[in-house]
Design an enzyme around this catalytic site. Structure first.
Site, PDB file in Angstrom:
ATOM      1  N   SER A 194      13.146  12.730  29.307  1.00 24.98           N
ATOM      2  CA  SER A 194      14.566  12.447  29.068  1.00 24.98           C
ATOM      3  C   SER A 194      14.791  10.954  28.921  1.00 24.98           C
ATOM      4  CB  SER A 194      15.417  13.021  30.196  1.00 24.98           C
ATOM      5  OG  SER A 194      15.229  12.267  31.368  1.00 24.98           O
ATOM      6  N   ARG A 198      16.123   9.776  25.293  1.00 28.32           N
ATOM      7  CA  ARG A 198      17.499   9.273  25.272  1.00 28.32           C
ATOM      8  C   ARG A 198      17.567   7.948  24.502  1.00 28.32           C
ATOM      9  NH1 ARG A 198      18.081   8.787  30.149  1.00 28.32           N
ATOM     10  NH2 ARG A 198      18.994  10.811  30.583  1.00 28.32           N
ATOM     11  N   ASN A 202      19.181   7.635  20.672  1.00 27.52           N
ATOM     12  CA  ASN A 202      20.346   6.779  20.442  1.00 27.52           C
ATOM     13  C   ASN A 202      20.066   5.704  19.408  1.00 27.52           C
ATOM     14  OD1 ASN A 202      22.892   7.126  22.179  1.00 27.52           O
ATOM     15  ND2 ASN A 202      21.238   7.636  23.592  1.00 27.52           N
TER      16      ASN A 202
END
Lengths: 257, 157
Positions: A194, A198, A202
């Site tokens: 994660s 992440r 992004n």
């Protein structure tokens, strides 16, 4: 557009061109030269500057660079002190490194998407991805390093026995140890995945929007600026989130349940 | 997603940067900030102490001033008392002296009066005798005196 002389590429060609790494080598032993160099240069410039300032740091009234660096460093340190309560010489430097490095690599997104490829094209370099954090290799490198440090922190603060005991008995008690172990493995494996996805997601999405805006011809001018301004927020936020989650994982590793 | 050897390269970068921060960046900065914090704390404590000292000194000064004022008042009071005493004493002395002078004067006057009385008495008796002599010489009148003598005779009888 990247090469005005060759005739206009299609949108798909333009996008995929921008998303291709400058790579050397074959198969697994491929090196993404662009992200490797950009991240390395950024890191060395930033950390050598910080080293110079730190070596001359005085307890007197701080000026200029020392003031700025102290501001950043003490912000990070305040977060660490809020979250991480055990004693460690590693966590604050780790958090500082993550915040500064990730912030600078994310900030490469603000350089216009065609600028570096155009310049390098003149020197015969075909592909170049300028934002290292849009390369999953980098984000996974960081998250796996954090994961390794987290395991080390677990062993250091709980001991091997304590760590195994915690993995086998939390949360359902010793009779359900297979379930506990499964939960623990899922929990811990989810952390680096994660963390890295992440950041990667992004930044990749942000870069993609910049590329799409760049496709709009003259309309990119009123659009690129607001997106860049908005992106400054994302850049800082993602650097902060990566740092913050690292601190949280470290504190979970250092404190027993 | 093409994961490849770049990951190892980035791990090396990351490790190097963590090591740099841990070894050469964080400790000196931490020390500088900590020292500054201590300096500021010391400075504030010193300022606080100075303020307290000032307050104490002001209090002490006020005390000394009050004491001096009290002493001055006391001295003035004593002086006034002494002055009043002196005046009283002088007045007493003067009164006694005056009384004495008056008494002496009175005594002298009385003496003089007495002496004058004595002299007058002596002279009066002489004058009386002289007058009597003169009257007797001039005014012996048988008729008048006969009547008088007759009266005496009648009384004696």
């Amino acid at each position: 557009m990247s090469t005005p002389t060759e005739g206009a590429p299609t949108s798909a060609e333009y996008i995929s061109h921008h998303l291709t790494n400058l790579a050397v080598g074959e198969g697994f032993w491929t090196l993404h030269f662009d992200t490797f160099i950009v991240s390395g240069v950024l890191g060395f410039v930033a950390f050598f500057l910080m080293m110079r300032v730190a070596r001359r740091a005085t307890a007197g009234v701080p000026t200029g660079a020392q003031n700025f660096i102290e501001m950043v460093v003490s912000m990070v340190d305040a977060q660490v002190k809020d979250t991480f309560h055990a004693k460690s010489n590693l966590v604050t430097p780790l958090a500082i490194t993550i915040f500064v490095w990730v912030f600078l690599m994310n900030a490469m997104d603000l350089i216009p998407v065609d600028f570096i490829p155009l310049v390098l094209h003149a020197f015969g370099v075909e592909y170049f991805k300028q934002v290292p954090t849009t390369d999953p290799n980098l984000t996974f490198a960081m998250s796996l390093t954090v994961f390794a440090i987290m395991l080390g922190m677990n062993f250091k603060h709980k001991g091997v026995g304590g760590f195994l005991h915690e993995a086998l008995t939390v949360p359902f008690g010793k009779w359900l140890f297979p379930v506990n172990l499964l939960f623990r493995v899922i929990e811990d494996v989810a952390k680096p995945i994660s963390l890295s996805l992440r950041l990667f997601g992004n930044m990749y999405a942000g870069e993609m929007v910049f590329i799409l805006i760049a496709l709009l011809g003259v309309w990119q001018l009123p659009l690129a600026l607001p997106w860049a301004i908005f992106h400054i927020l994302i850049i800082t936020l993602q650097a902060f989130v990566f740092m913050m989650l690292t601190i949280v994982y470290m504190s979970l590793a250092a404190e027993s349940h | 997603m093409n994961i490849n050897a770049t990951l190892l390269g980035h791990v090396i970068w990351f490790g190097v940067f963590i090591w740099l921060t841990m070894k050469y960046i964080w400790p000196p900065l931490q020390k500088a900030m900590h020292d500054r914090q201590k300096q500021i704390a010391d400075g504030l404590a010193a300022a606080e102490r100075g303020k307290q000292d000032l307050e104490l000194a002001a209090k002490r000064a006020a005390e000394v001033l009050q004491e001096a004022r009290n002493q001055a008042a006391e001295i003035i009071g004593q002086a006034e008392k002494r002055g009043a005493q002196l005046v009283e004493e002088a007045r007493g002395n003067a009164k006694a002296e005056g009384d004495r002078i008056v008494a002496a004067a009175k005594a002298e006057i009385a003496q003089e009066v007495n002496r004058a009385k004595e002299q007058l008495r002596a002279q009066v008796s002489v004058l009386a005798v002289t007058g009597a002599e003169k009257i007797l010489k001039r005014e012996i009148d048988a008729k008048v005196h006969a009547q008088l003598l007759q009266g005496l005779e009648a009384e004696l009888r």
